[in-house]
Design a protein around this motif. Structure first.
Motif, PDB file in Angstrom:
ATOM      1  N   PRO A  83       0.835  -1.213   0.000  1.00  0.00           N
ATOM      2  CA  PRO A  83       0.000   0.000   0.000  1.00  0.00           C
ATOM      3  C   PRO A  83       0.860   1.250   0.000  1.00  0.00           C
ATOM      4  N   GLY A  84       0.224   2.342  -0.284  1.00  0.00           N
ATOM      5  CA  GLY A  84       0.927   3.620  -0.244  1.00  0.00           C
ATOM      6  C   GLY A  84       1.511   3.988  -1.588  1.00  0.00           C
ATOM      7  N   LYS A  85       2.227   5.086  -1.565  1.00  0.00           N
ATOM      8  CA  LYS A  85       2.805   5.634  -2.794  1.00  0.00           C
ATOM      9  C   LYS A  85       3.979   4.791  -3.257  1.00  0.00           C
ATOM     10  N   GLU A  86       3.976   4.426  -4.545  1.00  0.00           N
ATOM     11  CA  GLU A  86       5.066   3.639  -5.095  1.00  0.00           C
ATOM     12  C   GLU A  86       6.289   4.522  -5.321  1.00  0.00           C
ATOM     13  N   PRO A  87       7.487   3.977  -5.139  1.00  0.00           N
ATOM     14  CA  PRO A  87       8.692   4.772  -5.378  1.00  0.00           C
ATOM     15  C   PRO A  87       8.830   5.111  -6.861  1.00  0.00           C
ATOM     16  N   ALA A  88       9.430   6.250  -7.126  1.00  0.00           N
ATOM     17  CA  ALA A  88       9.617   6.682  -8.513  1.00  0.00           C
ATOM     18  C   ALA A  88      10.702   5.822  -9.151  1.00  0.00           C
ATOM     19  N   LEU A  89      10.358   5.107 -10.195  1.00  0.00           N
ATOM     20  CA  LEU A  89      11.297   4.228 -10.884  1.00  0.00           C
ATOM     21  C   LEU A  89      11.688   4.847 -12.218  1.00  0.00           C
ATOM     22  N   ARG A  90      12.898   4.605 -12.627  1.00  0.00           N
ATOM     23  CA  ARG A  90      13.376   5.145 -13.898  1.00  0.00           C
ATOM     24  C   ARG A  90      12.638   4.491 -15.065  1.00  0.00           C
ATOM     25  N   SER A  91      12.471   5.253 -16.127  1.00  0.00           N
ATOM     26  CA  SER A  91      11.746   4.762 -17.300  1.00  0.00           C
ATOM     27  C   SER A  91      12.713   4.193 -18.330  1.00  0.00           C
ATOM     28  N   TYR A  92      12.153   3.471 -19.277  1.00  0.00           N
ATOM     29  CA  TYR A  92      12.951   2.926 -20.373  1.00  0.00           C
ATOM     30  C   TYR A  92      13.622   4.050 -21.158  1.00  0.00           C
ATOM     31  N   THR A  93      12.889   5.138 -21.400  1.00  0.00           N
ATOM     32  CA  THR A  93      13.431   6.246 -22.193  1.00  0.00           C
ATOM     33  C   THR A  93      14.653   6.858 -21.524  1.00  0.00           C
ATOM     34  N   GLU A  94      14.596   7.011 -20.204  1.00  0.00           N
ATOM     35  CA  GLU A  94      15.737   7.571 -19.481  1.00  0.00           C
ATOM     36  C   GLU A  94      16.978   6.683 -19.630  1.00  0.00           C
ATOM     37  N   ILE A  95      16.781   5.403 -19.491  1.00  0.00           N
ATOM     38  CA  ILE A  95      17.909   4.470 -19.599  1.00  0.00           C
ATOM     39  C   ILE A  95      18.436   4.432 -21.027  1.00  0.00           C
ATOM     40  N   GLN A  96      17.543   4.469 -21.981  1.00  0.00           N
ATOM     41  CA  GLN A  96      17.936   4.468 -23.393  1.00  0.00           C
ATOM     42  C   GLN A  96      18.814   5.683 -23.703  1.00  0.00           C
ATOM     43  N   GLN A  97      18.430   6.847 -23.203  1.00  0.00           N
ATOM     44  CA  GLN A  97      19.215   8.063 -23.444  1.00  0.00           C
ATOM     45  C   GLN A  97      20.613   7.957 -22.832  1.00  0.00           C
ATOM     46  N   LEU A  98      20.706   7.386 -21.640  1.00  0.00           N
ATOM     47  CA  LEU A  98      22.007   7.221 -20.984  1.00  0.00           C
ATOM     48  C   LEU A  98      22.905   6.271 -21.779  1.00  0.00           C
ATOM     49  N   LEU A  99      22.330   5.198 -22.285  1.00  0.00           N
ATOM     50  CA  LEU A  99      23.124   4.266 -23.086  1.00  0.00           C
ATOM     51  C   LEU A  99      23.607   4.924 -24.368  1.00  0.00           C
ATOM     52  N   GLN A 100      22.738   5.701 -24.992  1.00  0.00           N
ATOM     53  CA  GLN A 100      23.114   6.396 -26.227  1.00  0.00           C
ATOM     54  C   GLN A 100      24.228   7.412 -25.970  1.00  0.00           C
ATOM     55  N   GLN A 101      24.298   7.943 -24.748  1.00  0.00           N
ATOM     56  CA  GLN A 101      25.346   8.892 -24.381  1.00  0.00           C
ATOM     57  C   GLN A 101      26.610   8.189 -23.891  1.00  0.00           C
ATOM     58  N   GLY A 102      26.583   6.870 -23.870  1.00  0.00           N
ATOM     59  CA  GLY A 102      27.744   6.100 -23.429  1.00  0.00           C
ATOM     60  C   GLY A 102      27.933   6.064 -21.926  1.00  0.00           C
ATOM     61  N   LYS A 103      26.898   6.408 -21.165  1.00  0.00           N
ATOM     62  CA  LYS A 103      27.005   6.445 -19.704  1.00  0.00           C
ATOM     63  C   LYS A 103      26.615   5.093 -19.104  1.00  0.00           C
ATOM     64  N   LYS A 104      27.461   4.106 -19.366  1.00  0.00           N
ATOM     65  CA  LYS A 104      27.151   2.740 -18.940  1.00  0.00           C
ATOM     66  C   LYS A 104      27.200   2.579 -17.427  1.00  0.00           C
ATOM     67  N   ARG A 105      28.067   3.338 -16.776  1.00  0.00           N
ATOM     68  CA  ARG A 105      28.137   3.254 -15.312  1.00  0.00           C
ATOM     69  C   ARG A 105      26.838   3.740 -14.675  1.00  0.00           C
ATOM     70  N   ASP A 106      26.275   4.820 -15.222  1.00  0.00           N
ATOM     71  CA  ASP A 106      24.997   5.324 -14.705  1.00  0.00           C
ATOM     72  C   ASP A 106      23.891   4.290 -14.912  1.00  0.00           C
ATOM     73  N   VAL A 107      23.909   3.650 -16.081  1.00  0.00           N
ATOM     74  CA  VAL A 107      22.921   2.605 -16.363  1.00  0.00           C
ATOM     75  C   VAL A 107      23.083   1.458 -15.367  1.00  0.00           C
ATOM     76  N   LYS A 108      24.325   1.078 -15.109  1.00  0.00           N
ATOM     77  CA  LYS A 108      24.596   0.005 -14.151  1.00  0.00           C
ATOM     78  C   LYS A 108      23.995   0.315 -12.786  1.00  0.00           C
ATOM     79  N   ASN A 109      24.187   1.525 -12.311  1.00  0.00           N
ATOM     80  CA  ASN A 109      23.659   1.906 -10.997  1.00  0.00           C
ATOM     81  C   ASN A 109      22.135   1.916 -10.979  1.00  0.00           C
ATOM     82  N   ILE A 110      21.526   2.380 -12.064  1.00  0.00           N
ATOM     83  CA  ILE A 110      20.060   2.399 -12.148  1.00  0.00           C
ATOM     84  C   ILE A 110      19.511   0.982 -12.106  1.00  0.00           C
ATOM     85  N   LEU A 111      20.114   0.080 -12.867  1.00  0.00           N
ATOM     86  CA  LEU A 111      19.633  -1.298 -12.917  1.00  0.00           C
ATOM     87  C   LEU A 111      19.775  -1.983 -11.559  1.00  0.00           C
TER      88      LEU A 111
END
Length: 573
Positions: free
Chosen positions: A55-83
């Motif tokens: 119950p209650g408010k769900e935590p804000a989770l990252r979207s596919y689009t956000e992760i896609q943009q990070l990968l396209q920018q070569g920010k694999k470490r950021d993607v790793k932390n998000i996953l």
């Protein structure tokens, strides 16, 4: 997306078919939804593991689009932390896009053309219609571990078809027991064609390891896990050895991957896959270590896992423990990624050392010399490659080529040799040497002296690494890995592997001086001498004994004048 994810509104319609769905009989507070329902008339997935709505408010989770943009920018470490940090619900639709994108980044071949998979299906089976009769699985599949993860009979038939097509397209796969379970997991979130493309990306990855494809790799992997566990879960491994003195640790660790794939609940497994598809097999290593530690703690506090109850079958007890693991997926992953000192470089070093140690056991003694028994007689250079080498080489005869081939790592023998650089054609310049050679990995360096001695080195890393800088901005003096080795072909034939394969002792820095280079020289091997040293004009050199390879001088005089230098690469790597 081929199918849809059922939401809460679908539950009433779905409940009439509830009898065909797996329901956890022990926990009424849980209920299930199918993860993925195919749009075709044949549902692939009808069952899934349960999850609990909070119950209650769900935590804000990252979207596919956000992760896609990070990968396209070569920010694999950021993607790793998000996953690692984002615990998407087990029925989240994000994975139908996220997983294919993660797998696609590892694809080394050209992007598959539309319809390629279905052309392959037609080529293998003569039709794209799904057969109602069972399909014979490829030899590389372990029939005892074809884990379906609640797929319907149609879903299992689809999984059978995918691994068959993959086996046809990748004949180098000879043993891969985890491939089928991963196929089944993928089918929960995507179409048949998408699942195949994902697997092709994982199998073909060069930068990271995801799926073992030979018995040798499989054995090296579980022995690597065992070596890492002896250091990072010392108390647990010592405990299991103590309560089962007659049982070798090998019997426990041979099944390490099944603790995860056959033991853990599906919701844990899905979250692990989120990270695995990006980071590779090291994620599974980390999870296995956490499982060992958790099991060890339970053994000391829970009578169910007392020594008397588990000592006769620890392996089976581990899997049973995993089925009701006492931590959430988030806590399991947090513990796994909190283990310190388990870098990719460290794991790679243990893996290579273990692989070389296994190979060194098949040793033939010939007089006072030792030659590694060839595991690659079925992967000799093609007749055309042999002809090319005979025409171009000033250092190799066909007989010497075959000898050298028997010393190469098995995976390298699947590729054909190509002459990258020769002083006869490209001149005697270190600058030209680097231009033609530095981006290739691995390479074979062959020297023929003016006294007709022939010797050289298998160089495991790119020569370009001479330019790589450390965290302080300084160039590293030495680089390379323990796969590097020296050899002599004339007048004597001998291979001199890295001294590190002989045991687990820390031999010190001087035993790991594999390769070094700058604008003035090239060096292979170090420590109280350099095994091979050449000047910038590729004219003069010297050879000494060194600690890295424990080799004698490769020519009697020690100093030598170079008649020919040749460097070979391998096509397709």
């Amino acid at each position: 997306m081929v199918g849809k994810v059922l939401g809460i509104k679908d539950l009433e319609q779905f409940s009439s078919r509830r009898s065909s769905v797996y329901v956890d009989p022990e926990c009424d507070k849980f209920f299930e939804l199918p993860l993925f329902i195919a749009a075709s008339s044949n549902d692939i997935t009808t069952k899934c593991q349960c999850f609990q709505f909070s119950p209650g408010k769900e935590p804000a989770l990252r979207s596919y689009t956000e992760i896609q943009q990070l990968l396209q920018q070569g920010k694999k470490r950021d993607v790793k932390n998000i996953l690692r940090e984002n615990s998407w619900p087990i029925n989240s639709p994000i994975r139908s896009q996220l997983w294919p994108m993660l797998c696609a980044q590892h694809q080394t071949k050209q992007q598959m053309l539309d319809g390629f998979y279905w052309e392959m299906v037609h080529q293998v089976f003569g039709t794209t219609e799904l057969s109602e009769k069972p399909i014979m699985l490829p030899a590389f599949v372990d029939a005892t571990h074809c884990l379906p993860y609640h797929l319907t009979s149609t879903g299992r038939a689809v999984a059978d078809r995918i691994v068959n097509v993959l086996g046809y397209d990748c004949p180098d796969i000879t043993y891969s027991p985890v491939l089928y379970p991963i196929t089944s997991i993928l089918l929960h979130f995507m179409s048949e064609e998408e699942a195949y493309i994902c697997l092709a990306g994982l199998v073909g990855s060069k930068e990271k390891v995801f799926i073992n494809q030979t018995k040798l790799q499989h054995e090296v992997t579980w022995k690597t896990v065992m070596q890492i566990a002896k250091k990072h879960t010392k108390s647990a491994t010592s405990y299991f050895q103590r309560i089962c003195p007659g049982l070798k640790l090998e019997r426990i660790f041979m099944d390490w991957c099944w603790w995860i794939l056959a033991g853990l609940p599906f919701q844990h497994l899905v979250r692990i896959m989120d990270c695995y598809f990006h980071e590779g097999i090291k994620v599974l290593y980390r999870v296995a270590l956490v499982i060992l530690n958790l099991f060890h703690k339970e053994c000391q506090s829970n009578n169910e896992w007392s020594p008397d109850n588990i000592k006769n079958d620890i392996g089976n007890a581990l899997i049973k423990f995993c089925k009701k693991i006492p931590v959430s997926p988030a806590k399991l992953l947090h513990a796994a990624f909190s283990i310190r000192g388990l870098s990719t470089q460290y794991i790679s070093r243990i893996f290579i050392k273990t692989e070389m140690l296994l190979k060194s056991r098949s040793v033939l003694t010939s007089g006072s010399k030792q030659l590694i028994k060839s595991r690659s007689s079925d992967n000799l250079p093609t007749s055309q490659s042999q002809v090319n080498i005979q025409m171009m080489s000033h250092t190799l005869t066909i007989r010497e080529l075959f000898t050298l081939w028997s010393w190469l790592p098995v995976r390298i023998t699947m590729y054909q040799p190509v002459l990258l650089y020769t002083t006869e054609e490209h001149g005697c310049s270190l600058t030209t040497f680097y231009v033609r050679v530095e981006q290739h990995e691995p390479t074979l360096l062959m020297i023929k002296t003016c006294n007709n001695e022939v010797f050289g080195a298998y160089c495991s890393s790119r020569w370009f690494e001479r330019n790589v800088k450390d965290d302080k901005g300084q160039r590293q003096a030495y680089f390379g890995t323990g796969e590097t080795f020296l050899f002599s072909l004339y007048p004597e034939r001998a291979k001199y592997p890295w001294v590190g394969i002989e045991g687990d002792k820390d031999l010190g820095h001087s035993s790991e001086l594999f390769m070094a280079a700058d604008s003035k020289m090239i060096t292979i091997g170090g420590g109280e001498g350099q095994a091979i040293w050449m000047d910038e004009n590729i004219r003069f050199g010297k050879t000494d004994s060194c600690k890295t390879f424990n080799n004698p001088p490769l020519c009697p005089s020690g100093d030598f004048e170079i008649r020919v230098l040749e460097v070979y690469g391998f096509v397709g790597i």
